[in-house]
Design a protein around this motif. Structure first.
Motif, PDB file in Angstrom:
ATOM      1  N   CYS A 149     -53.219 -40.590  50.146  1.00  0.00           N
ATOM      2  CA  CYS A 149     -54.404 -40.785  50.976  1.00  0.00           C
ATOM      3  C   CYS A 149     -55.687 -40.702  50.167  1.00  0.00           C
ATOM      4  O   CYS A 149     -56.715 -41.202  50.587  1.00  0.00           O
ATOM      5  N   CYS A 188     -52.542 -32.857  45.523  1.00  0.00           N
ATOM      6  CA  CYS A 188     -51.125 -33.184  45.577  1.00  0.00           C
ATOM      7  C   CYS A 188     -50.549 -33.475  44.199  1.00  0.00           C
ATOM      8  O   CYS A 188     -49.371 -33.274  43.970  1.00  0.00           O
ATOM      9  N   CYS A 220     -58.859 -32.074  48.479  1.00  0.00           N
ATOM     10  CA  CYS A 220     -58.001 -32.776  49.443  1.00  0.00           C
ATOM     11  C   CYS A 220     -58.890 -33.448  50.464  1.00  0.00           C
ATOM     12  O   CYS A 220     -59.102 -32.939  51.520  1.00  0.00           O
TER      13      CYS A 220
HETATM   14  S1  SF4 Z   1     -54.534 -33.837  48.248  1.00  0.00           S
HETATM   15 FE1  SF4 Z   1     -54.912 -34.283  50.393  1.00  0.00          FE
HETATM   16  S2  SF4 Z   1     -55.990 -36.242  50.440  1.00  0.00           S
HETATM   17 FE2  SF4 Z   1     -54.986 -36.032  48.441  1.00  0.00          FE
HETATM   18  S3  SF4 Z   1     -53.023 -37.060  48.640  1.00  0.00           S
HETATM   19 FE3  SF4 Z   1     -52.716 -34.887  49.041  1.00  0.00          FE
HETATM   20  S4  SF4 Z   1     -52.889 -34.713  51.271  1.00  0.00           S
HETATM   21 FE4  SF4 Z   1     -53.794 -36.665  50.681  1.00  0.00          FE
END
Ligand code: SF4
Lengths: 237, 189
Positions: free
Chosen positions: A43, A108, A138
């Motif tokens: 995302c 992530c 995030c």
């Molecule tokens: S850190 Fe948050 S925004 Fe980034 S890929 Fe993971 S869930 Fe998605």
């Protein structure tokens, strides 16, 4: 000339007193013209369009998107990497021409982020390929992405950003982690060991038990079978 | 007008035996049926009431009851309402009938549920791998699958304990992991 070994490599002698200056110039130019291959795995990719377009405009730093791995300098991993995707990411990374840099955007890629408990995502990106820079968050805002890219530029200019050499020098470590996840038969279409020999980037960790395992299974190079749904039935009309 | 349709729908549904209808709102009806009556119900809804759109099939694993719950959501473009038909099937052997002949999109949903829960749908056109093409473990959405144990075995972590997180933890905050007794995979059978 059928094999890469037959291409002559000329050992450069660095006797010229100006070579340091020249190196610095090269690094400066290199850091001012970066093409990023944004592998939009998760995302976090949604923060890239504003970072690229008129609002934050990465191009004023000389950073542009590029569509093919062979022509890109930076591999931008924007979010969680599922184990299926990780295979493709590694293939992409290995096809990029050196020098190459990897940026892991999003929590992530650091430790699994909010998917820490998921069976389907890899947790530490730097186990499978050398990562130059993580941008945690995030998701990180475009300002953070740009700040991270600027940091990378500074590191390129000062000559610190050479983790891509680590992939050749410690190939056994990376290959071992890949084999642990993908099985012992894992093989990519890029022959890293030959490349390491060719470019004089052999290190102590290039060979090891994992590369020996690879050599046992190694098939002559051909495209991997990566079709989706390989047990799909033929459509019957 | 919609009152009238609702009333008419209720009458229609009463034609099926053992059915329990709960009207959640003017546009949502929850129906609980015995598993063997579901095809008849869907046929009735589709043929006589215009519920031609199967929006989803969802699945819940009730491991303590040793049952799977399957929920068929059907939508009508004429009544603008959603009927959710709930059935329960035994967890073992976990076999049910496909509704592919009534609703073709069911093929996707059934294949997905087969992959995630291991339920076999008889008569579904394809029960092959769907998204987890490179996965050969057990169906991962079953409650007995311990995802955490799996990742601890296959993947590793790196230390991440910055000062701001330490400060949060000192105040009693931080990452919250549900207590053992709430985690199905931790229950000793
Ligand atoms: S850190 Fe948050 S925004 Fe980034 S890929 Fe993971 S869930 Fe998605």
């Amino acid at each position: 000339m059928s094999s890469i070994n037959q291409i002559p490599v000329i050992e450069a002698k660095r006797g010229n007193p100006l070579s340091k200056v020249f190196d610095e110039l090269v690094r400066f130019c290199r850091s001012r013209s970066l093409f990023i291959l944004h592998y939009c795995t998760g995302c976090g990719a949604i923060e890239l369009p504003p970072a690229m377009t008129s609002r934050f405009d990465m191009e004023r730093l000389g950073i542009q998107p590029m569509v093919s791995p062979r022509q890109a300098d930076i591999l931008l991993i924007t979010g969680y990497v599922s184990i299926k995707t990780l295979k493709r990411v590694i293939l992409t990374y290995e096809q990029m021409g050196s020098p190459k840099y990897v940026i892991g955007i999003c929590s992530c890629t650091v430790n699994g982020g909010m998917y820490w408990q998921s069976y389907a995502t890899a947790k530490k990106l730097d186990e499978y390929m050398p990562v130059d820079l993580y941008i945690a968050g995030c998701m990180p805002r475009p300002e953070a992405v740009i700040a991270g890219l600027q940091q990378l530029m500074n590191r390129i200019q000062s000559g610190e950003a050479n983790s891509w050499e680590d992939y050749f020098r410690n190939y056994d470590y990376y290959l071992g982690n890949q084999q642990k996840l993908f099985g012992d038969n894992w093989q990519t279409p890029t022959d890293i060991i030959t490349e390491a020999k060719h470019y004089n980037l052999m290190g102590e960790g290039t060979f090891g038990e994992h590369t020996r395992l690879l050599e046992q299974h190694q098939k002559p190079l051909e495209a991997l079978d990566m079709r989706l749904g390989h047990n799909l039935k033929e459509p019957t009309e | 007008m919609s009152q009238e349709i609702a009333h008419w729908l209720d009458n229609l549904l009463e034609e099926i035996e053992g059915i329990e209808i709960r009207r959640k709102s003017s546009r949502r009806v929850r129906v609980d049926v015995p598993a063997d009556a579901l095809p008849a119900l869907l046929e009735l809804l589709q043929g006589r009431a215009g519920y031609i759109h199967l929006s989803a099939i969802s699945c819940v694993d009730w491991i303590d009851d040793e049952e799977f719950e399957l929920v068929y959501h059907v939508w009508s473009y004429e009544n603008h309402s959603l009927v959710s038909a709930h059935i329960r099937i035994a967890r073992e052997p976990g076999v049910y009938l496909s509704v592919y002949d009534l609703y073709q999109p069911a093929a996707f949903f059934e294949r997905d549920i087969h992959e995630m829960y291991g339920i076999h749908f008889e008569g579904s056109p394809n029960m092959g791998k769907f998204i987890l093409t490179e996965w050969d473990g057990p169906p991962p959405m079953r409650k007995e699958f311990d995802s955490e144990a799996y990742i601890n075995e296959h993947l590793s972590w790196q230390e991440y304990n910055p000062p701001w997180l330490q400060a949060l933890i000192a105040e009693g905050g931080g990452v919250v992991i549900p207590p053992e007794e709430q985690r199905f995979s931790r229950k000793k059978s």
